[in-house]
Design an enzyme around this catalytic site. Structure first.
Site: not given
Ligand code: ATP
Ligand code: MG
Length: 573
Positions: A37, A262, A272
């Site tokens: 996102e 994760r 984020k």
């Molecule tokens: P955050 O929780 O850090 O805000 P998010 O999951 O909301 O991250 P996205 O932009 O939705 O952020 O993530 C894009 C992709 O990265 C998703 O498929 C998510 O599963 C993966 N991702 C995000 N954080 C991690 C992590 N710590 N380890 C592995 N994959 C991750």
């Molecule tokens: Mg997300």
């Protein structure tokens, strides 16, 4: 990236892919996606997902899309889109022309929603957000049907169309999937599919005032793109029935959702939202502050893409959550930089040394008060002992030098093998020198050391076989380049600053000593041509990278990582 980056033993996702390829489930096709996102910069956790998704596509001759999951207009910005593209490229991956946007599917998603209304599987609900929550029930108590659940198809179609047209205010109505308000999985209790939000979107501007919710949108995006394996993190495991429900109800291409653990790292926050808080709160200098776990921060710090990919490969892919020690990330940087970074000599906290018996330019004995550089000798120095092809360079040696303040002790403790009064040490690539005198200022601080050198030891060995225990790095004062050097430490003092059990806020665990700025550092002259992003090993000190803050006349270096894990040593004491 080469296939040598891939591990020989299969992780559980590779096993699934290989089984699918065997059974012909997707006709041998492997199509993954990385779906960020655009509401912040990518961090090292995202790198794990990027390496996994792009890595699978590469390994199995498939494809991986870069898809911006931009369904929430409030937090998304073009700045983030640009940074994400830059970061994924920098990591070494390529997605051809497949930079895709969920917002490009809004019309199609709207049609799908209409279709679910027509088959009686979705309805417009007028409950407020608060009421919706109450009707939902709890883990132990079933939910309650919405009073609007049995609206006719015609009424639902009409209301949904008017939601789109902008006739209703934010929050007044939603479109919900009609599933089961008593379902044991709360995600299945008539989840909201669309909400009303009169907000400008970074790409579609004012075209829409209804936006699909993640659970509804994500599967549709995957389906539209023909994804085969939709890989996400473990939190989405109990959303999978919903993912499946939408695709089954619409009877469209149905990718398989697979969840993995994760990445969590010690001494780091990864969400984020929290990273944004660090930036907005001025706790760091920006998203690319070298202390941040963001990819742009790590890049600025001097991490190589190879080291991040190696780290992601080493930590593997599992089905249970665990926290990885930050040291493993640092070790990945050390390993790659050890092979690739040219060695140079730099003195961070300079102490002046005068070689009393160093000859004048014409080779004559120096006068008693001589302080000029005298003769200049250009000595051969090895650029990288790990890489013979890196060759050698010349470093100047002259009468006045700088050594590291820490490398001298007036009263050396046991096992201190460096310089002390009356002691002889080797100056790297140069000569043996012996300390003959110490000059102090009014406060008693040592300002200059007087030494003599042994001309027979040029290159660093004594023909008479005499040994010295210490070898010091040094820089010729007359040739030195001044620089600023920024030393970094962990951003947090607690290994798990984010732990919900803490009574304090995560920002209360910020390490007040995470940044130390040294000025007046002295570098060997070969660094005059260094430019932003160049990486070096400063001998005996660690790996350093030129910061973009550098200007023509003033170099700024970031320490990427020390040569060894000094924390492990401290912990042992
Ligand atoms: P955050 O929780 O850090 O805000 P998010 O999951 O909301 O991250 P996205 O932009 O939705 O952020 O993530 C894009 C992709 O990265 C998703 O498929 C998510 O599963 C993966 N991702 C995000 N954080 C991690 C992590 N710590 N380890 C592995 N994959 C991750
Ligand atoms: Mg997300």
């Amino acid at each position: 990236m080469s296939t040598s980056d891939l591990t020989p033993s299969l992780n559980f996702i590779q096993e699934i892919v290989e089984q699918d390829n065997c059974s012909g489930k997707w006709g041998g096709r492997v199509h993954t996606r990385f779906p960020p996102e655009p509401n912040g910069y990518l961090h090292i956790g995202h790198a794990k997902s990027i390496c996994l998704n792009f890595g699978l596509a590469e390994q199995y001759g498939g494809r991986c899309n870069l898809r911006f999951d931009d369904t929430n207009p409030i937090k998304e910005e073009d700045e983030y889109v640009a940074s994400i593209i830059e970061d994924v490229r920098w990591l070494g991956f390529d997605w051809g022309d497949r930079s895709l946007y969920a917002s490009d599917y809004f019309e199609k998603m709207y049609d799908y929603a209409d279709q679910l209304i027509k088959t009686g599987r979705a309805y417009v609900c007028d409950l407020t957000a608060e009421q919706t929550r109450q009707y939902r029930g709890t883990l132990t108590r079933p939910g309650q049907d919405s009073p609007y659940r049995d609206r006719s198809v015609e009424e639902n179609l009409d209301l949904f169309a008017r939601m789109r047209k902008g006739e209703f205010p934010d929050g007044s109505r939603t479109l919900r999937a009609k599933i089961d308000m008593a379902h044991p999985n709360l995600n299945m209790r008539d989840p909201v599919m669309y909400r009303i939000l009169h907000a400008a979107h970074h790409r579609t501007a004012e075209a829409w005032c209804i936006y699909p919710m993640y659970d509804c949108a994500h599967g549709l995006e995957d389906s539209i793109e023909g994804i085969t394996h939709s890989i996400c993190t473990l939190e989405f495991e109990n959303h999978r029935p919903l993912y499946d429900w939408f695709l089954d109800a619409l009877d469209i291409h149905h990718p398989q959702q697979i969840e993995f653990a994760r990445l969590e790292l010690t001494y780091t926050v990864m969400s984020k939202r929290k990273l944004l808080e660090l930036v907005r709160g001025g706790h760091v200098r920006g998203w690319d502050d070298p202390r941040m776990p963001t990819l742009c921060g790590l890049r600025r710090r001097g991490y190589t893409p190879e080291s991040i990919r190696a780290f992601c490969r080493d930590i593997g892919v599992a089905k249970f959550n665990s926290t990885i020690d930050l040291v493993r990330l640092e070790n990945a940087a050390r390993q790659h930089l050890n092979k690739t970074a040219p060695r140079v000599m730099a003195v961070l906290r300079p102490l002046r040394v005068v070689i009393e018996n160093w000859p004048e330019e014409d080779g004559s004995e120096p006068g008693a008060q001589a302080t000029g550089p005298g003769r200049v000798e250009w000595l051969d120095a090895i650029n990288n002992p790990e890489d013979a092809s890196a060759g050698t360079r010349k470093v100047p040696f002259s009468r006045v030098l700088y050594i590291e303040r820490d490398d001298f002790r007036e009263e050396p403790p046991k096992k201190f093998f460096r310089l002390a009064p009356g002691r002889e040490v080797r100056l790297r690539y140069a000569y043996f020198v012996t300390c003959t005198g110490v000059e102090k200022d009014d406060t008693g601080q040592v300002v200059t050391l007087h030494c003599t050198y042994d001309p027979a030891t040029r290159g660093g060995d004594a023909p008479d076989g005499r040994k010295v225990k210490g070898t010091l790095h040094w820089v010729s004062a007359a040739h030195a380049i001044d620089a600023e050097v920024r030393l970094y430490d962990r951003l947090f003092t607690d290994p798990d600053p984010d732990n919900p059990k803490h009574t304090k806020d995560f920002t209360d665990f910020l390490n007040p000593e995470s940044l130390e700025i040294l000025t007046g550092c002295k570098l060997e002259p070969s660094l005059a041509a260094a430019k932003a992003g160049d990486r070096y090993q400063f001998e005996r000190l660690g790996y350093f990278c030129v910061d973009p803050d550098s200007t023509g006349g003033r170099l700024v270096f970031n320490r990427t990582v020390s040569l060894r894990d000094s924390w492990a040593k401290l912990a042992k004491k």
